[in-house]
Scaffold this active site. Structure first.
Site, PDB file in Angstrom:
ATOM      1  N   HIS A  13      43.023  30.023  39.067  1.00  0.00           N
ATOM      2  CA  HIS A  13      43.744  29.412  37.971  1.00  0.00           C
ATOM      3  C   HIS A  13      44.994  28.660  38.350  1.00  0.00           C
ATOM      4  O   HIS A  13      45.761  29.127  39.268  1.00  0.00           O
ATOM      5  CB  HIS A  13      43.708  30.220  36.730  1.00  0.00           C
ATOM      6  CG  HIS A  13      44.792  31.409  36.988  1.00  0.00           C
ATOM      7  ND1 HIS A  13      46.093  31.171  36.696  1.00  0.00           N
ATOM      8  CD2 HIS A  13      44.744  32.975  37.350  1.00  0.00           C
ATOM      9  CE1 HIS A  13      46.796  32.580  37.014  1.00  0.00           C
ATOM     10  NE2 HIS A  13      45.916  33.201  37.314  1.00  0.00           N
ATOM     11  N   HIS A  26      54.650  37.901  38.663  1.00  0.00           N
ATOM     12  CA  HIS A  26      55.185  37.478  37.252  1.00  0.00           C
ATOM     13  C   HIS A  26      56.609  37.910  37.559  1.00  0.00           C
ATOM     14  O   HIS A  26      57.389  38.157  36.577  1.00  0.00           O
ATOM     15  CB  HIS A  26      54.655  38.497  36.263  1.00  0.00           C
ATOM     16  CG  HIS A  26      53.052  38.016  35.966  1.00  0.00           C
ATOM     17  ND1 HIS A  26      52.645  38.014  34.451  1.00  0.00           N
ATOM     18  CD2 HIS A  26      52.171  37.608  36.724  1.00  0.00           C
ATOM     19  CE1 HIS A  26      51.394  37.748  34.422  1.00  0.00           C
ATOM     20  NE2 HIS A  26      50.782  37.361  35.785  1.00  0.00           N
ATOM     21  N   GLU A  47      44.336  30.903  32.063  1.00  0.00           N
ATOM     22  CA  GLU A  47      43.980  31.922  32.498  1.00  0.00           C
ATOM     23  C   GLU A  47      44.976  33.359  31.961  1.00  0.00           C
ATOM     24  O   GLU A  47      44.341  34.212  31.424  1.00  0.00           O
ATOM     25  CB  GLU A  47      43.824  32.129  34.010  1.00  0.00           C
ATOM     26  CG  GLU A  47      43.297  33.610  34.475  1.00  0.00           C
ATOM     27  CD  GLU A  47      44.303  34.768  34.823  1.00  0.00           C
ATOM     28  OE1 GLU A  47      43.503  35.806  35.131  1.00  0.00           O
ATOM     29  OE2 GLU A  47      45.587  34.461  34.542  1.00  0.00           O
ATOM     30  N   GLU A  48      46.180  32.746  32.007  1.00  0.00           N
ATOM     31  CA  GLU A  48      47.364  33.961  31.556  1.00  0.00           C
ATOM     32  C   GLU A  48      47.201  34.354  30.305  1.00  0.00           C
ATOM     33  O   GLU A  48      47.939  35.302  29.699  1.00  0.00           O
ATOM     34  CB  GLU A  48      48.777  33.437  32.156  1.00  0.00           C
ATOM     35  CG  GLU A  48      48.824  33.288  33.701  1.00  0.00           C
ATOM     36  CD  GLU A  48      48.932  34.614  34.364  1.00  0.00           C
ATOM     37  OE1 GLU A  48      48.832  35.660  33.543  1.00  0.00           O
ATOM     38  OE2 GLU A  48      49.084  34.457  35.519  1.00  0.00           O
ATOM     39  N   ASP A  95      41.963  35.608  42.563  1.00  0.00           N
ATOM     40  CA  ASP A  95      43.263  35.823  41.974  1.00  0.00           C
ATOM     41  C   ASP A  95      43.932  36.990  42.818  1.00  0.00           C
ATOM     42  O   ASP A  95      43.839  37.397  44.005  1.00  0.00           O
ATOM     43  CB  ASP A  95      43.095  36.444  40.540  1.00  0.00           C
ATOM     44  CG  ASP A  95      44.031  36.014  39.745  1.00  0.00           C
ATOM     45  OD1 ASP A  95      44.964  35.886  40.091  1.00  0.00           O
ATOM     46  OD2 ASP A  95      43.554  35.812  38.487  1.00  0.00           O
ATOM     47  N   ASP A 151      50.632  33.432  41.662  1.00  0.00           N
ATOM     48  CA  ASP A 151      49.600  33.769  40.492  1.00  0.00           C
ATOM     49  C   ASP A 151      49.445  32.841  39.391  1.00  0.00           C
ATOM     50  O   ASP A 151      49.961  32.597  38.589  1.00  0.00           O
ATOM     51  CB  ASP A 151      50.050  35.004  39.731  1.00  0.00           C
ATOM     52  CG  ASP A 151      49.095  35.593  38.895  1.00  0.00           C
ATOM     53  OD1 ASP A 151      48.078  35.053  38.638  1.00  0.00           O
ATOM     54  OD2 ASP A 151      49.312  36.301  37.997  1.00  0.00           O
TER      55      ASP A 151
END
Length: 363
Positions: free
Chosen positions: A70, A325, A217-218, A240, A185
């Site tokens: 993603h 993140h 995606e998130e 991922d 990510d």
């Protein structure tokens, strides 16, 4: 003695993917980077209607394999601009409030202009103990652009709904196998999908190979669903990142520099058992390291892909990263290289006989 970097990777691709700005729903800058690198090695590039980009290397009327990473990163939207010019932010994706104070962010306007700001923080002097120990909520934080008032912010062209992203430059660390950047990510894995195409571009393969940069995606694995419905793959690999548990703060079995990570399950999918065994065999044949990952919370694009149509043979391959993140994440070249090599080999081996053998798992 200085460490030698592991394997061959396209550092320019990885740098550009990391430094591009694109939260969920705003991935166009990232897809342009992907298109730049895919165009010379693809037979066809298409998009779904949400913005996922799909690069195809055609085979010889074989099965279709989808390799998805993603493009979106976690970030914020401008939620409000107060009279003093402070920007109040709406988180897009999961943030832990404690990684944000005093970090710098960029606001990107609708015209593409970018403005620098810093997340406000409090000096520790005299703060009550209960405040110091309180978990910060990201939605309570604010961005300071260094202006006098709201009008100055508006005069810059900043509006409610504009994208806010971390300010981070890609960096090769002191040991060149360690790479630091933002948005690993999952830009790292979107880049890996492109590198798979590069590995097989001169191979005479049977399968049609689709390298996909998915969107949103998130916030719900949305692009994975639409891209899978457009491609209708026979087999899919979702790429991922997973949490590295090799620091003083996190201790576990998943570590940087240990090679391929095969995901057995997460909260949204149990990986297809026959495909898992096939990936194990490939790793053994190529002398690649094998690790296993299981998560009871969280998921990947595989969670939506495997439910498309009447079901897709699907699993996730994971690349460990530290400090997920946040503004700055660290990964290891070996994990990236071995993952790319394993998937490239799957693409070489996949034909209708192999597909039928995998499909017999539940028959």
């Amino acid at each position: 003695m200085a460490k030698e970097p592991y394997g061959n990777i396209n550092l320019d691709l990885i740098r550009e993917m990391s430094e591009a700005h694109g939260i969920s729903g705003c991935e166009k800058e990232v897809s342009r980077v992907m298109k730049k690198y895919m165009a010379p090695i693809c037979d066809e590039i298409t998009y779904d209607h949400l913005g996922s980009i799909i690069g195809l290397k055609k085979g010889h009327l074989g099965p279709k394999i989808m390799i998805a990473g993603h493009m979106d990163e976690v970030g914020f939207l401008v939620r409000d601009i107060d009279e003093n010019g402070f920007i109040h932010m709406l988180p897009v994706g999961g943030w832990w409030g404690h990684v944000l104070p005093a970090q710098t962010l960029y606001v990107t306007t609708a015209t593409g202009k970018r403005y620098h700001g810093v997340v406000g923080s409090s000096a520790p002097h005299g703060l009550p103990k209960e405040v110091k120990e309180k978990v910060m909520k990201p939605i309570d934080l604010f961005l300071d652009l260094g202006v006098d008032n709201r009008q100055e912010v508006l005069d810059l062209g900043i509006q409610i709904g504009d994208m806010i992203t971390p300010d981070t430059q890609f960096e090769v660390m002191n040991n060149p196998n360690y790479l630091m950047g933002k948005a690993w990510d999952d830009r790292l894995c979107a880049a890996a999908a492109i590198e798979v195409l590069e590995r097989i571009q001169n191979d005479d393969i049977t399968a049609d190979v689709y390298a996909v940069g998915t969107v949103q995606e998130e916030v719900g694995l949305r692009g994975a669903r639409t891209a899978a419905n457009l491609i209708h793959p026979d087999i899919a690999i979702a790429l991922d990142v997973t949490t590295a548990m090799d620091t003083p703060a996190d201790q576990g079995t998943i570590q940087l520099g240990k090679g391929v990570v095969l995901s057995i399950m997460d909260a949204g999918i149990i990986g297809h058992k026959a495909l898992l065994k096939e990936m194990e065999a490939i790793c053994h044949d190529l002398n690649l390291d094998i690790n296993y990952d299981m998560m009871t919370v969280g998921g990947t694009d595989a969670d939506n892909i495997h439910k498309a149509y009447d079901g897709i043979i699907c699993m996730t391959l994971s690349i460990p990263t530290r400090y997920m993140h946040s503004h700055r994440l660290i990964i290891h070249r070996k994990d990236y290289v071995q993952t790319v090599e394993a998937i490239a080999e799957l693409c070489r081996r996949l034909d209708w006989d192999k597909y039928r053998a995998l499909d017999q798992q539940f028959r």
